[in-house]
Structures are given as structure tokens and as C-alpha cells.
Design an enzyme around this catalytic site. Structure first.
Site, PDB file in Angstrom:
ATOM      1  N   GLU A 135       0.847  -1.211   0.000  1.00 12.78           N
ATOM      2  CA  GLU A 135       0.000   0.000   0.000  1.00 12.78           C
ATOM      3  C   GLU A 135       0.880   1.258   0.000  1.00 12.78           C
ATOM      4  O   GLU A 135       0.577   2.254   0.651  1.00 12.78           O
ATOM      5  CB  GLU A 135      -0.930  -0.035   1.225  1.00 12.78           C
ATOM      6  CG  GLU A 135      -2.146   0.884   1.164  1.00 12.78           C
ATOM      7  CD  GLU A 135      -3.028   0.707  -0.050  1.00 12.78           C
ATOM      8  OE1 GLU A 135      -3.365  -0.439  -0.391  1.00 12.78           O
ATOM      9  OE2 GLU A 135      -3.371   1.732  -0.672  1.00 12.78           O
TER      10      GLU A 135
HETATM   11  C1  LIG Z   1       2.717  -9.780   0.478  1.00 15.12           C
HETATM   12  C2  LIG Z   1       2.444  -8.677  -0.496  1.00 15.12           C
HETATM   13  C3  LIG Z   1       1.138  -8.362  -0.812  1.00 15.12           C
HETATM   14  C4  LIG Z   1       0.871  -7.359  -1.765  1.00 15.12           C
HETATM   15  N1  LIG Z   1      -0.427  -7.126  -2.145  1.00 15.12           N
HETATM   16  C5  LIG Z   1      -0.656  -6.333  -3.234  1.00 15.12           C
HETATM   17  C6  LIG Z   1      -1.959  -6.255  -3.825  1.00 15.12           C
HETATM   18  O1  LIG Z   1      -2.933  -6.840  -3.317  1.00 15.12           O
HETATM   19  N2  LIG Z   1      -2.108  -5.528  -4.950  1.00 15.12           N
HETATM   20  C7  LIG Z   1      -1.065  -4.872  -5.540  1.00 15.12           C
HETATM   21  O2  LIG Z   1      -1.253  -4.242  -6.567  1.00 15.12           O
HETATM   22  N3  LIG Z   1       0.184  -4.912  -4.988  1.00 15.12           N
HETATM   23  C8  LIG Z   1       0.413  -5.627  -3.865  1.00 15.12           C
HETATM   24  N4  LIG Z   1       1.679  -5.710  -3.330  1.00 15.12           N
HETATM   25  C9  LIG Z   1       2.746  -4.943  -3.936  1.00 15.12           C
HETATM   26  C10 LIG Z   1       3.238  -3.785  -3.088  1.00 15.12           C
HETATM   27  O3  LIG Z   1       2.248  -2.784  -2.998  1.00 15.12           O
HETATM   28  C11 LIG Z   1       4.558  -3.289  -3.689  1.00 15.12           C
HETATM   29  O4  LIG Z   1       5.521  -4.297  -3.437  1.00 15.12           O
HETATM   30  C12 LIG Z   1       4.991  -1.962  -3.129  1.00 15.12           C
HETATM   31  O5  LIG Z   1       4.116  -0.938  -3.535  1.00 15.12           O
HETATM   32  C13 LIG Z   1       6.408  -1.588  -3.569  1.00 15.12           C
HETATM   33  O6  LIG Z   1       6.615  -1.790  -4.950  1.00 15.12           O
HETATM   34  P1  LIG Z   1       7.869  -2.639  -5.434  1.00 15.12           P
HETATM   35  O7  LIG Z   1       7.875  -3.908  -4.683  1.00 15.12           O
HETATM   36  O8  LIG Z   1       7.847  -2.715  -6.902  1.00 15.12           O
HETATM   37  O9  LIG Z   1       9.130  -1.805  -4.966  1.00 15.12           O
HETATM   38  P2  LIG Z   1       9.843  -0.615  -5.774  1.00 15.12           P
HETATM   39  O10 LIG Z   1       8.832   0.307  -6.318  1.00 15.12           O
HETATM   40  O11 LIG Z   1      10.821  -1.212  -6.706  1.00 15.12           O
HETATM   41  O12 LIG Z   1      10.617   0.125  -4.603  1.00 15.12           O
HETATM   42  C14 LIG Z   1      11.812  -0.403  -4.012  1.00 15.12           C
HETATM   43  C15 LIG Z   1      12.297   0.572  -2.944  1.00 15.12           C
HETATM   44  O13 LIG Z   1      12.631   1.820  -3.551  1.00 15.12           O
HETATM   45  C16 LIG Z   1      11.935   2.886  -2.929  1.00 15.12           C
HETATM   46  N5  LIG Z   1      11.535   3.868  -3.940  1.00 15.12           N
HETATM   47  C17 LIG Z   1      10.953   3.631  -5.138  1.00 15.12           C
HETATM   48  N6  LIG Z   1      10.750   4.780  -5.789  1.00 15.12           N
HETATM   49  C18 LIG Z   1      11.210   5.768  -5.016  1.00 15.12           C
HETATM   50  C19 LIG Z   1      11.271   7.188  -5.119  1.00 15.12           C
HETATM   51  N7  LIG Z   1      10.789   7.834  -6.178  1.00 15.12           N
HETATM   52  N8  LIG Z   1      11.817   7.891  -4.088  1.00 15.12           N
HETATM   53  C20 LIG Z   1      12.271   7.259  -3.007  1.00 15.12           C
HETATM   54  N9  LIG Z   1      12.245   5.932  -2.844  1.00 15.12           N
HETATM   55  C21 LIG Z   1      11.720   5.195  -3.824  1.00 15.12           C
HETATM   56  C22 LIG Z   1      10.721   2.243  -2.262  1.00 15.12           C
HETATM   57  O14 LIG Z   1      10.280   2.980  -1.144  1.00 15.12           O
HETATM   58  C23 LIG Z   1      11.261   0.867  -1.878  1.00 15.12           C
HETATM   59  O15 LIG Z   1      11.887   0.943  -0.623  1.00 15.12           O
HETATM   60  C24 LIG Z   1       1.943  -6.649  -2.346  1.00 15.12           C
HETATM   61  C25 LIG Z   1       3.264  -6.957  -1.988  1.00 15.12           C
HETATM   62  C26 LIG Z   1       3.519  -7.970  -1.102  1.00 15.12           C
HETATM   63  C27 LIG Z   1       4.953  -8.319  -0.790  1.00 15.12           C
END
Ligand SMILES: Cc1cc2nc3c(=O)[nH]c(=O)nc-3n(C[C@H](O)[C@H](O)[C@H](O)COP(=O)(O)OP(=O)(O)OC[C@H]3O[C@@H](n4cnc5c(N)ncnc54)[C@H](O)[C@@H]3O)c2cc1C
Length: 591
Positions: free
Chosen positions: A435
Site C-alpha cells: 500500500e
Molecule cells: C505480500 C504482499 C502483498 C501485496 N499485495 C498487493 C496487492 O494486493 N495488490 C497490488 O497491486 N500490490 C500488492 N503488493 C505490492 C506492493 O504494494 C509493492 O511491493 C509496493 O508498492 C512496492 O513496490 P515494489 O515492490 O515494486 O518496490 P519498488 O517500487 O521497486 O521500490 C523499491 C524501494 O525503492 C523505494 N523507492 C521507489 N521509488 C522511489 C522514489 N521515487 N523515491 C524514493 N524511494 C523510492 C521504495 O520505497 C522501496 O523501498 C503486495 C506486496 C507484497 C509483498
């Protein structure tokens, strides 16, 4: 096995003595007198401890499995889900026009806290459905509402939210899932979504996926994204289930915690979908529910911490090691219970003061949402928009820290799977990530929310804190609260001023301090809550309340928070004022 007893007494205290909901003038609150909320909370507490908590460990150990394309939930989840449906717990705050009970959101949150404490993974099947219900309710056509909502209110059909793709989570503008318009007005959706909570399972007869995808003509980035309803089984005109849609589970994620919830890779292979809301305005539609969804995740943060804290208290009273340095407390035993030791007490006080402060903060947030929706109160709407990243980011960070602290009370035993502490720690961890990862919450707070509407809402918050302190100027007993709160609020304002003076010249100066700002603001918010709770507790004692242990305990716990937690504000301000240089000093190849 997890044991959990809902803290209904504290919930009642927050609802009736701190928020004074019966006097709040919010439509729907007039029903919420003490007896009514007590009856609802007691009933929910019973379901939580008798039905959901016993399945928490089962869910963790067994997890979900994918067999021949079908996801199976852990043993007992189906019967428990039926019990939740039969009890009407899935419909509490839903619209009566679609079979809901029309209760205020605040009551739903109080009940939700218990369900999450008892079994977070299980509660997510219902929680995600509620999110999808809210999106369809806010943006659906009359026909879409009539088709989907009654079944989603009862959880006969559950829901999901599909945003994330393998190459994009935070930066959804890079999304690749496509929506091709068809002559009959529907769209064919093609793409892969990952990490989809409750993506598929055997608890409901249909799953209604809400999917973000790019339809032609929308342009680059997030602007081109639209939101679609994609049911697992197509729905016939008479409402019965039709053919299977071409959406399937690619795999179940192996993950650290919330094993009882099926986190799925979802493959959409020209699956039939229908536009929800306006074309190319999908992000806006999805984010209408953001305040509620993020508050729900903040709630997960402290609700799991509450469950962990309860275990830690019981263990600390039972486990004997060492002697009280001021004299044996259990001379008949070989050692005293570890609760006598100041360092164990420190951990328990950290936990208790956080959880109770977080509960008051979250309930207040839910109350603001009710005011915004039911009274069209613009000030409440602005305030909850400001608070949302703090509730989500601060409460989930601290919730995890609290779960770890509760685990520490168990010593080595907390690290084994013989006790529930490992599960609580593992479950709590995800709330900091999904989220919107917490770093992104901090960016939202500093980059958007502080300046929103000309900074009106943050100024209103500062005024609110000032007024709260001023109201107790002549009450000596309140000084430990108001002095600490005034000081912390000044530090928060100084941090805001630093961003204003330096952020324009160098945006990294603000971005490097945003995480500290979120925590600084979180402490001020909990400080405000503790000040309000102390005021209510003194009032109860002044009025001759019989349960002096509860109210005196409240005041002492609040004093602990003000004395031992609020000093963190000075540290956060000091870090913020160092600006970007210490953070950005190294070149990439120096790491
Ligand atoms: C168990 C689980 C359940 C989930 N359920 C859902 C669901 O129901 N529906 C759904 O759509 N998604 C879901 N997710 C996905 C989740 O919302 C994402 O994993 C999360 O939003 C982060 O995206 P990412 O993993 O691609 O990380 P990334 O976007 O690759 O980010 C990696 C890191 O970089 C940082 N970062 C990225 N961009 C920036 C920036 N511009 N400035 C500073 N820092 C930055 C982030 O804070 C993070 O620490 C789920 C994930 C898990 C693990």
C-alpha cells in the site's frame, strides 16, 4: 498457539471518553451509545478469540497451496469465513441499499482491529473485498453496483486490487498491462500482475478483480491508466455465474509472513473486463479509497503489535529468571518473574504506550473520515488527507518495532517457532511495504501533503495542538503532557520551516529528511492523543470513577510516552537540519 483477548475496555474509553462519539453530531453516531458499542465489540471480540485466533498459527504453518490451478486456503479458513459471513461482520459499514448495515466506518475500524490482531492473513480476504467494494460503490454505474455489490457485501464474492507488475510497483506509470476496447463496450485485458493479495482462493464462488491497465489514447505515464472490473467468472444477465474468464494464477509467492493469505501472480490473457469510472482516470479512481486503505494498513501495524504485546505480558509474568534487585518478589520460587526487572518493564511500557496511543490515533482518523463523508466536513477531509501517510508509515514502522520488542521479552524462546512471536514479527513486516512503501508515504507527506491547499491543513493541525495545550494551562497535573507536546510541536514546526527555506533551493534537502519528518510528526500525533487521553482519565477520576487502576494506569502510561518517546523528536529534527549533504555525499560507485 496464539491467544488473544480484545481490549474492549480501552476501545470503549477511546470511543466514549476521548472522542465522545455520542456528542459528535455525526449522522449514524446517534446509535452508538455505550451499551450498543459494548455489545458489538464484545461479540466481535468473542469471534476474534474463539474463531480467528486459533487459526492464526494454522494459517502460518500450513499456508496456501496451488493445486491444478486452484488455490486452497489453510484448514479451517472456509468454516471461519462462513462464520464471518453469517455473523454479518463483512457488511458492517456497507451501504444498506446493497445489503450492508450502514454502520459508521469508525465502528468497522474498532472491530477490524480485533480481527487483524487475531488473524491478519485471514482478515485480508475480507479487507481486500471491502476495498474493491468501496471502489465500485464510488465509481460504478448503477448496473455495475447492482451486479457486484450485494454479493461483495456478503463476501459471497470477494475482491482484489491489481496494481503491481514485475517491473513496476511504486512507479505505476511504467505499467504494461493493456486494455483493448471491444465493439460491445467491454475490454480485453492482457498482462501480468504480481503480489496480488487474496488473488485466488477457495473461500468464495467468484473473485472480482479490479485491474489497472492502459487503454489506447491515454498518453504516457500514469495519465493513460484506467481501472477495470475483471471477474474470475463472468456474470450472466440474471446474476448467475457464467463462463470462466481467462484470468489464472501463475504462481503463489513464497513469502516471509501472512502465509494464510494467498499472494498471487495473476495472468490476464485477453480476459474480459469492464471500465470502472472514467477512461484514463484509473489512478484517481483507485486512490479515492486511499485514505481508508492506508488507514487500514496502519491499523494492521498496531493491531499485530497489540497481539504480540499481550503475549509478552503473559510471558513476563510467568517466566522466572533472576531476582528483583530491591528484594525478592516471589521468595517461594527459585527466581522472580521477569516482569520485576526494569529493563523488561521498559520494553512492556514501550509496547503498551505505543499500542494505546496508536489505537486512539487510528480511531480519531476513522472519525475524521466519517466526518468528511457524512458531514461533508472539508476541514476533517483535509486533516485526514494530511494524517494518512503518518498513520500508514509511522504506525507500521512502530508496529513492527513493537512486535520485535515483544519478541525480545521471550529471549531465545521468542526466536523459535514454539511460540507465536516469530509469526507476529513476520506478519507485521509487510505492512511497512505494501500500500505504498513507507519511504513513499514520507515523500507523500513532505512533497504533497504539507503544501496541500496552501499549507492550510498542517497549519490547522498546529493550531489544534496549541489549543489543546492552552486548554490545560491552569491544570498542574497536565504539565508533563502539555510541556512535552508544546516542545515536540515546536520541533515539528522548525522541521517544516527548514524544508520551506531549503527545499526550493535543493529538493534533496527535503527528501533526505522526509522519513524523519514522518516519524517526528507521528510522535507529535501520539503525544496529542496521550494528552487527550490523560485529560479524559483525570476527568473520570475527578468524577469518582470506580476503576481507578485503569485510569491511573492510563495516566502513567501516557507520562511514559511523553517522557521516554517524545525526546525522539529532537533527534529527528537534528537529522533533518543536516540537510542532504550527509545522505548524498557518496558517488554510486563508493557504495
Ligand atoms: C505480500 C504482499 C502483498 C501485496 N499485495 C498487493 C496487492 O494486493 N495488490 C497490488 O497491486 N500490490 C500488492 N503488493 C505490492 C506492493 O504494494 C509493492 O511491493 C509496493 O508498492 C512496492 O513496490 P515494489 O515492490 O515494486 O518496490 P519498488 O517500487 O521497486 O521500490 C523499491 C524501494 O525503492 C523505494 N523507492 C521507489 N521509488 C522511489 C522514489 N521515487 N523515491 C524514493 N524511494 C523510492 C521504495 O520505497 C522501496 O523501498 C503486495 C506486496 C507484497 C509483498
Amino acid at each position: 498457539m496464539s491467544s488473544y483477548t480484545a481490549n474492549t475496555k480501552d476501545m470503549q474509553f477511546v470511543l466514549h471518553e476521548v472522542l465522545k462519539i455520542s456528542e459528535a453530531g455525526v449522522p449514524g453516531y446517534e446509535e452508538l451509545d455505550r451499551d450498543f458499542t459494548e455489545a458489538v465489540l464484545d461479540a466481535a471480540g468473542k469471534v476474534s478469540s474463539e474463531v480467528l485466533a486459533p487459526l492464526n498459527e494454522v494459517g502460518d504453518k500450513e499456508g496456501c497451496v496451488l493445486e491444478n490451478g486452484v488455490v486452497r486456503t489453510p484448514k479451517g479458513f472456509d468454516a471461519a469465513f462462513e462464520a464471518m459471513k453469517e455473523g454479518g461482520w463483512t457488511a458492517l459499514d456497507c451501504d444498506p441499499d446493497f445489503g450492508g448495515q450502514g454502520m459508521p466506518y469508525l465502528l468497522n475500524c474498532a472491530v477490524g482491529e480485533m480481527f487483524v490482531s487475531a488473524n491478519m492473513a485471514f482478515n485480508m480476504y475480507q479487507g481486500l473485498t471491502h476495498g474493491a467494494y468501496s471502489a465500485i460503490h464510488a465509481h460504478g454505474t448503477d448496473e455495475q453496483k447492482a451486479t457486484y455489490l450485494p454479493k461483495m457485501v456478503t463476501c459471497e464474492w470477494t475482491g482484489t486490487m491489481n496494481l503491481t507488475e514485475p517491473h513496476c510497483g511504486t512507479d505505476l506509470g511504467m505499467m504494461r498491462t493493456k486494455a483493448d476496447p471491444q465493439d460491445d463496450g467491454s475490454y480485453l485485458i492482457t498482462g501480468t500482475k504480481i503480489f496480488i493479495s487474496a488473488g485466488d482462493h477457495d473461500l468464495s464462488e467468484n473473485v472480482i478483480h479490479l485491474v489497472l491497465a492502459k487503454a489506447p489514447g491515454g498518453g504516457e505515464g500514469t495519465k493513460g491508466i484506467s481501472l477495470f472490473i475483471v471477474p474470475k467468472f463472468l456474470v450472466n444477465e440474471d446474476g448467475s455465474l457464467g463462463e470462466r474468464n481467462s484470468v489464472s494464477v501463475g504462481k503463489l509467492e513464497e513469502k516471509m509472513g501472512i502465509h494464510g493469505n494467498a499472494t498471487c501472480v495473476m495472468n490476464y490473457d485477453s480476459a474480459q473486463g469492464w471500465l470502472l469510472g472514467d477512461l484514463h482516470k484509473g489512478m484517481r479512481a483507485m486512490f479515492t479509497m486511499m485514505n481508508e486503505a492506508r488507514l487500514g494498513v496502519g491499523l494492521q501495524g498496531y493491531a499485530v503489535a497489540e497481539a504480540a504485546y499481550q503475549e509478552a505480558v503473559a510471558y513476563a509474568k510467568d517466566r522466572i529468571q533472576g531476582r528483583d534487585v530491591t528484594g525478592a518478589k516471589a521468595p517461594e520460587k527459585a527466581a522472580d518473574p521477569i516482569i520485576v526487572h526494569p529493563d523488561v518493564r521498559r520494553m512492556l511500557m514501550d509496547q503498551k504506550s505505543f499500542v494505546e496511543g496508536a489505537r486512539a490515533f487510528t480511531f480519531w482518523g476513522a472519525h475524521l473520515i466519517d466526518r468528511a463523508h457524512k458531514l461533508d466536513d472539508k476541514a476533517a477531509d483535509g486533516l485526514i488527507s494530511l494524517m494518512t501517510p503518518v498513520i500508514k508509515g509511522f504506525l507500521t514502522d512502530k508496529g513492527f518495532e513493537t512486535a520485535v520488542s515483544a519478541q525480545q521479552v521471550f529471549g531465545g524462546h521468542g526466536y523459535t517457532e514454539d511460540w507465536p512471536m516469530s509469526q507476529h514479527v513476520r506478519d507485521a513486516r509487510i505492512a511497512m511495504i505494501y500500500e505504498g512503501a513507507n519511504g513513499i508515504q514520507a515523500l507523500d507527506l513532505v512533497g504533497r501533503k504539507l503544501a496541500q491547499d496552501g499549507g492550510k491543513h498542517v497549519m490547522a493541525f498546529f493550531e489544534m495542538v496549541k489549543a489543546e495545550c492552552k486548554a490545560h494551562d491552569d491544570d498542574e497535573r497536565m504539565k508533563p503532557f502539555t510541556d512535552a507536546l508544546k516542545n515536540a510541536s515546536k520541533q515539528l514546526q522548525a522541521a517544516g520551516m527548514f524544508f520551506m527555506q531549503n527545499g526550493m533551493k535543493n529538493p534533496n534537502a527535503a527528501l533526505s529528511g522526509s522519513y524523519d519528518f514522518m516519524h517526528l510528526m507521528g510522535h507529535v500525533c501520539l503525544g496529542l492523543m496521550w494528552t487527550r487521553m490523560a485529560k479524559a482519565a483525570f476527568a473520570a477520576l475527578d468524577n469518582g470513577a470506580s476503576d481507578t487502576a485503569f485510569y491511573e494506569g492510563k495516566i502513567a502510561t501516557g507520562r511514559y510516552y511523553m517522557a521516554r518517546q517524545l525526546p525522539a523528536c529532537a533527534m529527528h529534527l537534528a537529522r533533518i537540519e543536516t540537510g542532504a549533504d550527509p545522505v548524498m555525499a557518496l558517488a554510486d560507485d563508493q557504495f
